[in-house]
Design a protein around this motif. Structure first.
Motif, PDB file in Angstrom:
ATOM      1  N   LEU A 188      -9.424 -44.630   9.071  1.00 37.12           N
ATOM      2  CA  LEU A 188      -9.956 -45.894   9.573  1.00 37.12           C
ATOM      3  C   LEU A 188     -10.712 -46.698   8.518  1.00 37.12           C
ATOM      4  O   LEU A 188     -11.413 -47.635   8.863  1.00 37.12           O
ATOM      5  CB  LEU A 188     -10.866 -45.623  10.774  1.00 37.12           C
ATOM      6  CG  LEU A 188     -10.196 -44.885  11.940  1.00 37.12           C
ATOM      7  CD1 LEU A 188     -11.198 -44.652  13.059  1.00 37.12           C
ATOM      8  CD2 LEU A 188      -8.975 -45.630  12.437  1.00 37.12           C
ATOM      9  N   PHE A 189     -10.569 -46.336   7.244  1.00 37.62           N
ATOM     10  CA  PHE A 189     -11.285 -47.056   6.194  1.00 37.62           C
ATOM     11  C   PHE A 189     -10.409 -47.180   4.956  1.00 37.62           C
ATOM     12  O   PHE A 189      -9.523 -46.360   4.724  1.00 37.62           O
ATOM     13  CB  PHE A 189     -12.579 -46.318   5.815  1.00 37.62           C
ATOM     14  CG  PHE A 189     -12.320 -45.001   5.144  1.00 37.62           C
ATOM     15  CD1 PHE A 189     -12.291 -44.905   3.756  1.00 37.62           C
ATOM     16  CD2 PHE A 189     -12.081 -43.856   5.893  1.00 37.62           C
ATOM     17  CE1 PHE A 189     -12.024 -43.694   3.133  1.00 37.62           C
ATOM     18  CE2 PHE A 189     -11.812 -42.644   5.281  1.00 37.62           C
ATOM     19  CZ  PHE A 189     -11.790 -42.565   3.889  1.00 37.62           C
ATOM     20  N   PHE A 226     -11.986 -40.755  10.320  1.00 37.89           N
ATOM     21  CA  PHE A 226     -10.643 -40.314  10.670  1.00 37.89           C
ATOM     22  C   PHE A 226     -10.563 -40.036  12.166  1.00 37.89           C
ATOM     23  O   PHE A 226     -11.533 -39.575  12.765  1.00 37.89           O
ATOM     24  CB  PHE A 226     -10.271 -39.014   9.931  1.00 37.89           C
ATOM     25  CG  PHE A 226     -10.163 -39.182   8.450  1.00 37.89           C
ATOM     26  CD1 PHE A 226      -8.975 -39.598   7.876  1.00 37.89           C
ATOM     27  CD2 PHE A 226     -11.252 -38.937   7.641  1.00 37.89           C
ATOM     28  CE1 PHE A 226      -8.892 -39.770   6.505  1.00 37.89           C
ATOM     29  CE2 PHE A 226     -11.176 -39.094   6.271  1.00 37.89           C
ATOM     30  CZ  PHE A 226      -9.983 -39.524   5.703  1.00 37.89           C
ATOM     31  N   GLU A 227      -9.396 -40.302  12.724  1.00 35.86           N
ATOM     32  CA  GLU A 227      -9.084 -39.884  14.088  1.00 35.86           C
ATOM     33  C   GLU A 227      -7.911 -38.916  14.010  1.00 35.86           C
ATOM     34  O   GLU A 227      -6.943 -39.165  13.280  1.00 35.86           O
ATOM     35  CB  GLU A 227      -8.668 -41.075  14.956  1.00 35.86           C
ATOM     36  CG  GLU A 227      -9.768 -42.026  15.270  1.00 35.86           C
ATOM     37  CD  GLU A 227      -9.310 -43.203  16.104  1.00 35.86           C
ATOM     38  OE1 GLU A 227     -10.175 -43.797  16.762  1.00 35.86           O
ATOM     39  OE2 GLU A 227      -8.112 -43.557  16.096  1.00 35.86           O
ATOM     40  N   ILE A 228      -8.022 -37.832  14.749  1.00 38.07           N
ATOM     41  CA  ILE A 228      -6.931 -36.867  14.872  1.00 38.07           C
ATOM     42  C   ILE A 228      -6.559 -36.816  16.349  1.00 38.07           C
ATOM     43  O   ILE A 228      -7.401 -36.504  17.191  1.00 38.07           O
ATOM     44  CB  ILE A 228      -7.347 -35.480  14.346  1.00 38.07           C
ATOM     45  CG1 ILE A 228      -7.667 -35.574  12.851  1.00 38.07           C
ATOM     46  CG2 ILE A 228      -6.251 -34.456  14.620  1.00 38.07           C
ATOM     47  CD1 ILE A 228      -8.167 -34.285  12.244  1.00 38.07           C
ATOM     48  N   LYS A 239      -8.798 -48.365  19.447  1.00 34.31           N
ATOM     49  CA  LYS A 239      -8.199 -49.669  19.152  1.00 34.31           C
ATOM     50  C   LYS A 239      -8.502 -50.113  17.718  1.00 34.31           C
ATOM     51  O   LYS A 239      -8.033 -51.152  17.277  1.00 34.31           O
ATOM     52  CB  LYS A 239      -8.691 -50.700  20.155  1.00 34.31           C
ATOM     53  CG  LYS A 239      -8.258 -50.361  21.585  1.00 34.31           C
ATOM     54  CD  LYS A 239      -8.360 -51.558  22.483  1.00 34.31           C
ATOM     55  CE  LYS A 239      -8.036 -51.258  23.924  1.00 34.31           C
ATOM     56  NZ  LYS A 239      -6.822 -50.547  24.182  1.00 34.31           N
ATOM     57  N   ALA A 240      -9.271 -49.334  16.989  1.00 30.72           N
ATOM     58  CA  ALA A 240      -9.606 -49.674  15.605  1.00 30.72           C
ATOM     59  C   ALA A 240      -8.335 -49.719  14.760  1.00 30.72           C
ATOM     60  O   ALA A 240      -7.428 -48.899  14.925  1.00 30.72           O
ATOM     61  CB  ALA A 240     -10.583 -48.654  15.030  1.00 30.72           C
TER      62      ALA A 240
END
Length: 166
Positions: free
Chosen positions: A129-130, A144-146, A68-69
């Protein structure tokens, strides 16, 4: 869910199918030549490659769903898995293999950055995410999200048609 850490000195990361990725170019390549190869490999579904905004050691979460970020930026691309794995990689590894024919990917020091997946095509969401201008280097946050999502139907409709690095 899997959490990986990868060093990045140049500000570029990727996820690759090294079973298919064409690594060697020549001893005297330049940035335009390797950029062209990277774009070719993205469009061939062998690689997804993106700019991070700066170099660091990044924390990358591989998961089936996004958190949810809030994402600073997000891209999507298609990659094909042919040997039940993909590897997180960096620009430094791609350049070493581009210049030296004996360098095989993944390099030994990055060979544990593996993502095991069923063979097939995947739509992959990459979430940063930044904000690079506001990064807290001492934070334990995930950078990071993958999120790989297997494509089950109409595979021919899913194409990468990029002209540059994400």
């Amino acid at each position: 869910m899997k959490l990986l850490k990868i060093p990045d000195d140049s500000g570029f990361l990727g996820i690759a199918n090294f079973d298919k990725y064409r690594s060697f170019i020549a001893k005297d390549w330049d940035f335009e030549i390797i950029k062209t190869r990277i774009v070719e490999e993205i469009n061939a579904h062998h690689l997804l490659f993106w700019a991070t905004g700066l170099g660091n050691t990044w924390k990358v979460k591989i998961d089936t769903q996004a958190s949810k970020a809030e994402a600073f930026r997000e891209v999507r691309g298609v990659i094909e898995v042919t040997d039940e794995k993909l590897y997180l990689t960096n620009y430094e590894s791609l350049t070493m293999a581009a210049q030296f024919e004996h360098v095989k990917l993944p390099e030994k020091h990055l060979s544990d950055l593996v993502v095991e997946l069923e063979n097939g095509k995947y739509m992959v969401k990459i979430r940063q995410l930044f904000n690079p201008d506001e990064l807290d280097f001492d934070s334990d946050d995930i950078h990071f999200e993958i999120i790989p999502m297997k494509i089950e139907q109409n595979l021919e409709l899913y194409q990468n048609n990029v002209e540059g690095i994400y």
